[in-house]
Design an enzyme around this catalytic site. Structure first.
Site, short mmCIF file in Angstrom:
data_model
loop_
_atom_site.label_atom_id
_atom_site.label_comp_id
_atom_site.label_asym_id
_atom_site.label_seq_id
_atom_site.Cartn_x
_atom_site.Cartn_y
_atom_site.Cartn_z
N LYS A 1 76.33 0.81 72.88
CA LYS A 1 77.27 -0.32 72.97
C LYS A 1 77.84 -0.41 74.39
O LYS A 1 77.74 0.55 75.17
CB LYS A 1 78.38 -0.13 71.95
CG LYS A 1 79.26 1.09 72.19
CD LYS A 1 80.17 1.37 71.00
CE LYS A 1 81.07 2.58 71.25
NZ LYS A 1 81.80 2.98 70.02
N ARG B 1 90.45 0.85 60.81
CA ARG B 1 90.12 -0.06 61.90
C ARG B 1 89.06 -0.97 61.30
O ARG B 1 89.35 -1.76 60.41
CB ARG B 1 89.61 0.79 63.08
CG ARG B 1 89.76 0.17 64.42
CD ARG B 1 89.24 1.11 65.50
NE ARG B 1 87.82 1.39 65.39
CZ ARG B 1 87.10 2.09 66.28
NH1 ARG B 1 87.70 2.61 67.34
NH2 ARG B 1 85.82 2.28 66.12
N HIS C 1 83.29 6.07 60.11
CA HIS C 1 83.63 6.60 61.44
C HIS C 1 84.89 7.45 61.31
O HIS C 1 85.82 7.08 60.60
CB HIS C 1 83.85 5.41 62.38
CG HIS C 1 83.79 5.72 63.84
ND1 HIS C 1 82.96 6.66 64.39
CD2 HIS C 1 84.46 5.16 64.88
CE1 HIS C 1 83.13 6.68 65.71
NE2 HIS C 1 84.03 5.79 66.03
N ARG D 1 75.27 9.81 64.97
CA ARG D 1 75.47 8.57 65.72
C ARG D 1 76.23 8.84 67.01
O ARG D 1 77.31 8.30 67.24
CB ARG D 1 76.29 7.64 64.82
CG ARG D 1 75.85 6.21 64.77
CD ARG D 1 76.62 5.43 63.73
NE ARG D 1 78.03 5.69 63.73
CZ ARG D 1 78.74 6.20 62.70
NH1 ARG D 1 78.17 6.47 61.57
NH2 ARG D 1 80.04 6.42 62.83
N TYR E 1 97.76 -0.15 103.02
CA TYR E 1 98.94 -0.95 102.70
C TYR E 1 100.16 -0.09 102.39
O TYR E 1 100.07 0.89 101.65
CB TYR E 1 98.68 -1.81 101.47
CG TYR E 1 97.69 -2.92 101.66
CD1 TYR E 1 97.80 -3.83 102.71
CD2 TYR E 1 96.65 -3.09 100.75
CE1 TYR E 1 96.88 -4.87 102.86
CE2 TYR E 1 95.73 -4.12 100.88
CZ TYR E 1 95.86 -5.02 101.94
OH TYR E 1 94.96 -6.03 102.07
N CYS F 1 92.73 -0.03 97.78
CA CYS F 1 92.85 -1.48 97.88
C CYS F 1 91.80 -2.15 96.99
O CYS F 1 91.05 -1.48 96.30
CB CYS F 1 92.67 -1.92 99.33
SG CYS F 1 93.68 -0.97 100.49
N ASP G 1 89.04 -3.61 97.81
CA ASP G 1 87.66 -3.45 98.24
C ASP G 1 87.37 -2.12 98.92
O ASP G 1 86.23 -1.85 99.28
CB ASP G 1 87.31 -4.54 99.28
CG ASP G 1 87.88 -5.87 98.90
OD1 ASP G 1 87.55 -6.33 97.80
OD2 ASP G 1 88.70 -6.42 99.67
C1 LIG Z 1 81.42 4.25 69.60
C2 LIG Z 1 81.00 4.66 68.25
C3 LIG Z 1 80.25 5.83 68.05
C4 LIG Z 1 79.98 6.82 69.16
O1 LIG Z 1 81.15 7.56 69.41
P1 LIG Z 1 81.18 8.74 70.53
O2 LIG Z 1 82.53 9.31 70.39
O3 LIG Z 1 80.96 8.06 71.83
O4 LIG Z 1 80.08 9.65 70.17
C5 LIG Z 1 79.77 6.10 66.78
N1 LIG Z 1 80.05 5.26 65.76
C6 LIG Z 1 80.79 4.15 65.90
C7 LIG Z 1 81.08 3.30 64.73
C8 LIG Z 1 81.30 3.82 67.15
O5 LIG Z 1 82.06 2.72 67.30
#
Ligand SMILES: *Cc1c(COP(=O)(O)O)cnc(C)c1O
Length: 378
Positions: A38, A136, A168, A224, A267, A314, A316
């Site tokens: 992602k 979430r 998750h 994952r 600056y 800054c 740039d």
């Molecule tokens: C981003 C994400 C992951 C990966 O998480 P990490 O902490 O980067 O390994 C796995 N599952 C879901 C649903 C995520 O949003």
């Protein structure tokens, strides 16, 4: 005219990606690996990382949006791709047409997927994202029965193929946090409830990077990981797990010059030269992803040493102090802002100074930053 390196760039080591995928696969045991790419592969390039990861043994790719998933298909990736954060008015038809697996989190999402599947006259591949306590994304247990009832109907009339159930974790970076077992138990309940409705998932998955590396009991059918693929430890206080950071953020010295004692630099003159010195101008600033709040609080690797940033960052550019420049730093030399090599500032250092996590640091380089790749895995 030779073709100079870009003034500011990220260099992504695809061999490091392959190495990290192999480490994760070892931890996963019999479970398959879905590599999360992602946000353009955590800003490392989703297509290149995805291809390198699949070549190193990953089975599937995961992304957030349909657009991200379709872009991977368009780049020629044929492996399964899951996308999991969509709205009810997402263009599901383009996902279905490209055989993208769609995660749904509500009845509205699932209805929209079904409409698109019927219009295309093509089965949608659907995965249930269930909320086991992160609160979430994901179907809440309260709405779950309605989602299952609709899914059952859509599976029976062959509008959708039911692929997976996943969830998750909220505290995966504390491997013994009590919520992890609570989430696991709820996950098992969600799976059992689906089976009670005659809905048998082809696979189930729960573990992100941290859980993959520390909780092998949670590997289920697939893990994952995201951040660990990029070589950053999800729990640096425990271990680096042998991971190799893939991203080097670097820039070429634009100017080397003398600054006299008593002169202020950048600056607001927040830094005043305590003695005659030499400075190097680095053409990277906050528009390129060097946070302005880092000003005066970080080092750059240049001429075989760490050089302190002096004065404000800054838009740039930024300035580093070379002292008497005994190393003979010259215009055009490469300065490393962060990377994984020994001695070089690590993204974790920026994260610690800024009070954030390295995930955000590697997502920072942007704008003029040119990305290129190294490694045999290219
Ligand atoms: C981003 C994400 C992951 C990966 O998480 P990490 O902490 O980067 O390994 C796995 N599952 C879901 C649903 C995520 O949003």
């Amino acid at each position: 005219m030779n073709n100079p390196d870009p003034q500011v760039e990220t260099l992504v080591d695809l061999d490091a990606i392959a190495h990290n995928v192999r480490i994760l696969a070892e931890h996963a045991g019999d479970a398959a690996v879905m590599v999360v790419v992602k946000a353009d592969g955590y800003n490392h390039g989703a297509v290149e990382v995805g291809k390198a990861a699949l070549a190193a043994g990953a089975r599937e790719l995961g992304v957030t949006t349909v657009e991200e998933a379709v872009a991977l298909r368009a780049a020629g990736i044929t492996a399964p791709i899951l996308c999991w954060l969509n709205t009810s008015d997402t263009d599901y038809a383009s996902a279905i047409a490209a055989d993208i697996e769609i995660a749904v989190s509500s009845v509205r999402h699932l209805e929209a997927v079904a409409v698109a599947a019927r219009q295309l006259d093509r089965m949608a591949i659907v995965t249930l994202k269930v909320d086991t306590g992160l609160n979430r994304n994901g179907v809440s247990s309260i709405e779950y029965p309605q989602v299952l009832a609709l899914l059952r109907e859509l599976v029976d009339n062959r509008t959708v193929r039911f692929r997976a159930i996943f969830s998750h974790l909220a505290h995966a970076d504390s491997p013994h946090h009590p919520t992890i077992d609570i989430q696991r138990d709820r996950f098992l309940e969600f799976i059992a409830e689906a089976k009670d409705q005659g809905l048998q998932p082809e696979l189930v998955h729960l573990a992100n990077s941290a859980a993959t590396l520390t909780r092998p009991d949670l590997a289920f059918d697939m893990v994952r990981p995201g951040i660990a693929v990029y070589g950053l430890s999800p729990i640096p206080e425990i271990s680096d797990f042998g991971l190799r950071p893939a991203m080097t953020f670097r820039a070429r010295v634009a100017l080397v010059k003398q600054v006299a004692a008593g002169e202020g630099v950048s600056y607001g003159h927040e830094w005043i030269a305590p003695h005659d010195t030499t400075v190097a101008l680095i053409p990277a600033g906050y528009a390129d992803g060097v946070p302005r709040t880092l000003g005066g609080r970080f080092d750059v690797w240049l001429g075989g040493e760490r050089r302190p940033n002096i004065g404000r960052v800054c838009m740039d550019q930024l300035v580093v102090d070379l002292g008497d420049n005994a190393a003979g730093v010259r215009e055009g030399d490469t300065a490393i802002l962060f990377g994984g090599q020994a001695g070089v500032p690590h993204p974790q250092e920026w994260a610690d100074t800024l009070g954030t996590i390295h995930y955000e640091i590697v997502c920072s380089p942007r704008g003029r930053v040119v990305r290129s790749y190294t490694g045999d895995a290219r």
